[in-house]
Design an enzyme around this catalytic site. Structure first.
Site, mmCIF file in Angstrom:
data_model
loop_
_atom_site.group_PDB
_atom_site.id
_atom_site.type_symbol
_atom_site.label_atom_id
_atom_site.label_comp_id
_atom_site.label_asym_id
_atom_site.label_seq_id
_atom_site.Cartn_x
_atom_site.Cartn_y
_atom_site.Cartn_z
ATOM 1 C CG ASP A 193 -2.169 0.941 0.916
ATOM 2 O OD1 ASP A 193 -2.674 0.944 -0.219
ATOM 3 O OD2 ASP A 193 -2.578 1.676 1.829
ATOM 4 C CG HIS A 198 -8.744 29.025 7.493
ATOM 5 N ND1 HIS A 198 -10.062 29.095 7.085
ATOM 6 C CD2 HIS A 198 -8.781 28.999 8.845
ATOM 7 C CE1 HIS A 198 -10.850 29.104 8.142
ATOM 8 N NE2 HIS A 198 -10.109 29.052 9.222
ATOM 9 C CE LYS A 204 -17.291 31.101 12.498
ATOM 10 N NZ LYS A 204 -16.735 30.437 11.308
ATOM 11 N NE ARG A 262 -15.567 26.816 13.207
ATOM 12 C CZ ARG A 262 -16.310 26.339 12.208
ATOM 13 N NH1 ARG A 262 -16.874 25.140 12.330
ATOM 14 N NH2 ARG A 262 -16.511 27.045 11.119
#
Length: 343
Positions: free
Chosen positions: A38, A130, A192, A194
């Site tokens: 693999d 980000h 916001k 989270r």
């Protein structure tokens, strides 16, 4: 000036081919195989010796497979005596792991940056990280692009006289404000909090949205929980219309279907930094004819011309930051096919 060689991993070969088409250079072949145990093996099937090598690979699902593949591509190019290795990473998924906000938590954004440099990367070309601090995780030069001009050109076809750009949170408000300046609109942001990766709460929206045409702008949409929560808060203020836009359209776990099923969402716009589910990445009505509700609301814009121009500038030793200073029509004129300069 060194010759150029462009390779693609298996994450997004269509984008790599489009970038090469804009550059007017061939996409060099890559072979990715797997041993019986693999383990992956990567072979770059074109000469790299003393060449300016560009490896195009966004980190998308399966992220770990594509990351190891990219590390092996860097190692293969270094072992083949590449003159310089530039990782073109349209989406850096580990950028979300950018802060120590809990005890004994890993900083994946910095760790993966270190791995890329250790594997041989000389330079990184990224798009819409980000958060800005991720840029500093790399110990090699980073050219950080954004897709705001592409998004602005798309929305510029509408009447923007009563438009407000809404960021889902204060962390993305700076990018939303820059986009609002580009299109001459107002800006607002959600408050916001989270609680988990897919559980957020937005208590209010700071800014004027009542009776206005709203463009919800985020850097990426994964499960869509933040945007859906924001839509609920926006409806309380009564906007005239709602459109949703982002750079990275990940759309995991049926997010695209949930967003386009909202009757008051006129369209969902993203770019082709990542392969978009159910889209062809051409910038046209990428959902037409596809099965599933609301596919016709999806618009996918191509960032291949911007990436190609950045690659050209890096290769020729020109300013990449100037890419965002020039008027769009001048920039478009520059993004034709080209031949690398020779010393």
């Amino acid at each position: 000036m060194r010759d150029i060689a462009v390779f693609s991993g298996s994450a997004h070969p269509r984008l790599a081919a489009e970038v090469c088409a804009h550059l007017g250079v061939p996409l060099s072949p890559t072979r990715v195989s797997r041993f019986a145990n693999d383990c992956l093996e990567v072979q770059l099937r074109a000469n790299c010796r003393e060449r300016d090598v560009f490896l195009i690979q966004p980190l998308v699902k399966p992220v770990q497979e594509h990351l190891v593949e990219l590390l092996m591509m860097c190692d293969a190019a270094r072992g083949a005596s590449a003159g310089r290795i530039t990782v073109v990473m349209p989406h850096y998924s580990y950028a979300r792991s950018d802060k120590k906000d809990a005890p004994r938590i890993s900083l994946g954004g910095r760790l993966v940056a270190d791995l890329l440099v250790a594997a041989g990367a000389s330079r990184v070309l990224a798009m819409t990280l980000h958060s800005p601090q991720v840029h500093g995780f790399f110990s090699v030069p980073v050219d950080h692009l954004h897709a705001l001009r592409e998004l602005a050109a798309h929305f510029g076809r509408h009447d923007l006289s009563r438009t407000t750009v809404v960021s889902p949170d204060l962390g993305n408000a700076k990018e939303a404000a820059a986009f609002a300046r580009l299109i001459g609109a107002q800006v607002a942001a959600g408050a916001k909090q989270r609680y988990a990766d897919d559980r957020v709460s937005i208590s209010s929206v700071i800014g004027e949205v009542a009776g206005r045409d709203v463009i919800v702008l985020d850097d990426e949409i994964a499960k869509g929980s933040t945007v859906l929560e924001l839509l609920d808060r926006l409806r309380e203020s009564g906007p005239r219309s709602i459109r949703v836009a982002c750079t990275h359209g990940l759309f995991a776990a049926g997010a695209l279907e949930r967003l386009t099923a909202q009757p008051d969402v006129l369209e969902v716009v993203c770019t082709n930094t990542v392969p978009v589910p159910g889209a062809d990445g051409t910038g046209q009505d990428a959902g037409a004819g596809e099965a599933g509700p609301g596919r016709g609301k999806l618009r996918v814009l191509s960032i291949a011309p911007a990436l190609a121009e950045a690659v050209r500038r890096i290769h020729n030793g020109e300013s990449v930051s100037a890419l965002f200073d020039a008027p769009r029509d001048e920039r478009s004129a520059e993004q034709g096919q080209w031949q690398p300069e020779r010393a």
